[in-house]
Design an enzyme around this catalytic site. Structure first.
Site, PDB file in Angstrom:
ATOM      1  N   ASP A  49       0.824  -1.205   0.000  1.00 12.45           N
ATOM      2  CA  ASP A  49       0.000   0.000   0.000  1.00 12.45           C
ATOM      3  C   ASP A  49       0.862   1.260   0.000  1.00 12.45           C
ATOM      4  O   ASP A  49       0.362   2.365  -0.156  1.00 12.45           O
ATOM      5  CB  ASP A  49      -0.996   0.005   1.157  1.00 12.45           C
ATOM      6  CG  ASP A  49      -0.350  -0.114   2.529  1.00 12.45           C
ATOM      7  OD1 ASP A  49       0.900  -0.203   2.611  1.00 12.45           O
ATOM      8  OD2 ASP A  49      -1.094  -0.133   3.531  1.00 12.45           O
ATOM      9  N   ASP A  88      -1.202  -6.065  -0.495  1.00 14.23           N
ATOM     10  CA  ASP A  88      -1.626  -5.443   0.761  1.00 14.23           C
ATOM     11  C   ASP A  88      -3.127  -5.175   0.767  1.00 14.23           C
ATOM     12  O   ASP A  88      -3.690  -4.710  -0.241  1.00 14.23           O
ATOM     13  CB  ASP A  88      -0.911  -4.109   0.951  1.00 14.23           C
ATOM     14  CG  ASP A  88       0.236  -4.184   1.940  1.00 14.23           C
ATOM     15  OD1 ASP A  88       0.249  -5.099   2.773  1.00 14.23           O
ATOM     16  OD2 ASP A  88       1.117  -3.311   1.870  1.00 14.23           O
ATOM     17  N   GLU A 187       8.360  -4.411  11.057  1.00 14.85           N
ATOM     18  CA  GLU A 187       8.804  -3.099  10.568  1.00 14.85           C
ATOM     19  C   GLU A 187       9.149  -2.160  11.704  1.00 14.85           C
ATOM     20  O   GLU A 187       8.485  -2.148  12.747  1.00 14.85           O
ATOM     21  CB  GLU A 187       7.722  -2.449   9.690  1.00 14.85           C
ATOM     22  CG  GLU A 187       8.135  -1.085   9.152  1.00 14.85           C
ATOM     23  CD  GLU A 187       7.222  -0.539   8.076  1.00 14.85           C
ATOM     24  OE1 GLU A 187       7.481   0.578   7.596  1.00 14.85           O
ATOM     25  OE2 GLU A 187       6.244  -1.222   7.714  1.00 14.85           O
TER      26      GLU A 187
END
Length: 277
Positions: A49, A88, A187
């Site tokens: 995304d 995503d 992340e």
């Protein structure tokens, strides 16, 4: 080499089987040309995304829509042959309920032909992941810094800085694995924490701004090849400078057009009698 399905693609199950083995090579891709170029070199292509930011100029990934993700997913599928393609799920398409998540996942898979979907969140998204997996659609998880939650979190803050934060991340990882995900992204998380999550997890972890000890790594392709025109994150290594290449090509082209040296004779179409003479 990894196992592939009948169509020659690396499967989510093959990615899962890489736990503790050869690192899983992942990059984002948003277009047919990039998918063609990246496909021979990677195990997994993520239609992230992040496309909302790097291709459409939105300030965050919240600008991504289902239509946007499907359009780019279709392009990447056309351009790739062997990589596992994951798309995503955009913000707002899955958080409401397991039923909403499953309907969105089914639409993405049906309209793109991708091998899996990815969604953000840990313990809070366990029912959504479980519902999608139970329907036969592989899911890649995503914990740590969640780009879809930056407005709620007050910005891009690195995760895992306190004992409570570490405990929450470990619980998120356990929930994603328990729900049946075949792998998950970590992340923006402190290196030792990401390494510990990887050590404990029975499925592969894919790091971005996390740890070299993760089972794989992913970067946004525009960042990796030097196409990002705004801020480049600390965790990015630029393997090329395509900003400079593109800018110089545009400068050279503009100069030739203004000088009327382009197009030249070899670039135009002439009548046959003119060519003969």
């Amino acid at each position: 080499m990894t196992a592939a399905d009948a169509g020659g693609r690396t499967t989510p199950e093959a990615i899962r089987a890489r736990k503790g083995g050869a690192p899983v090579v992942c990059l984002t891709a948003y277009s047919y040309p990039f998918a063609r170029l990246l496909d021979p070199h990677v195990d997994l292509l993520l239609v992230g995304d992040s496309v909302a930011m790097v291709q459409h100029g939105h300030p965050t990934t919240l600008g991504a829509t289902m239509e946007m993700m499907i359009l780019h997913g279709q392009a990447v599928m056309r351009g790739s042959q062997r990589a596992c393609v994951v798309v995503d799920m955009p913000a707002g398409s899955y958080e409401g309920s397991p039923q909403q998540a499953l309907a969105s996942a089914r639409r993405i898979v049906a309209e793109t032909g991708c091998q899996a979907v990815k969604l953000e969140g840990g313990a809070g998204m366990e029912p959504q992941i479980a519902a999608i997996v139970a329907a036969g659609i592989p899911v890649m998880g995503h914990i740590g810094l969640l780009p879809q939650s930056v407005e709620k979190d007050g910005g891009y803050t690195i995760k895992g800085g306190t004992a409570d934060a570490v405990a929450a991340l470990l619980a998120d990882a356990e929930a994603v694995e328990r729900a049946g995900a075949f792998s998950f992204v970590i992340e923006g998380t402190m290196d030792p924490v990401a390494a510990e999550i990887t050590r404990r997890a029975a499925i592969p972890t894919v790091g971005i701004g996390a740890s070299a000890m993760c089972d794989g790594q992913i970067l946004v392709i525009d960042d990796a090849v030097g196409l990002t025109v705004d801020r480049v994150p600390k965790f990015v290594k630029e393997y090329a400078d395509l900003r400079g290449v593109v800018a110089e090509a545009a400068r050279h082209y503009a100069a030739e057009v203004r000088a009327r040296s382009f197009p030249g004779p070899e670039h135009v179409f002439l009548p046959k009698d003119s060519q003969a003479s």
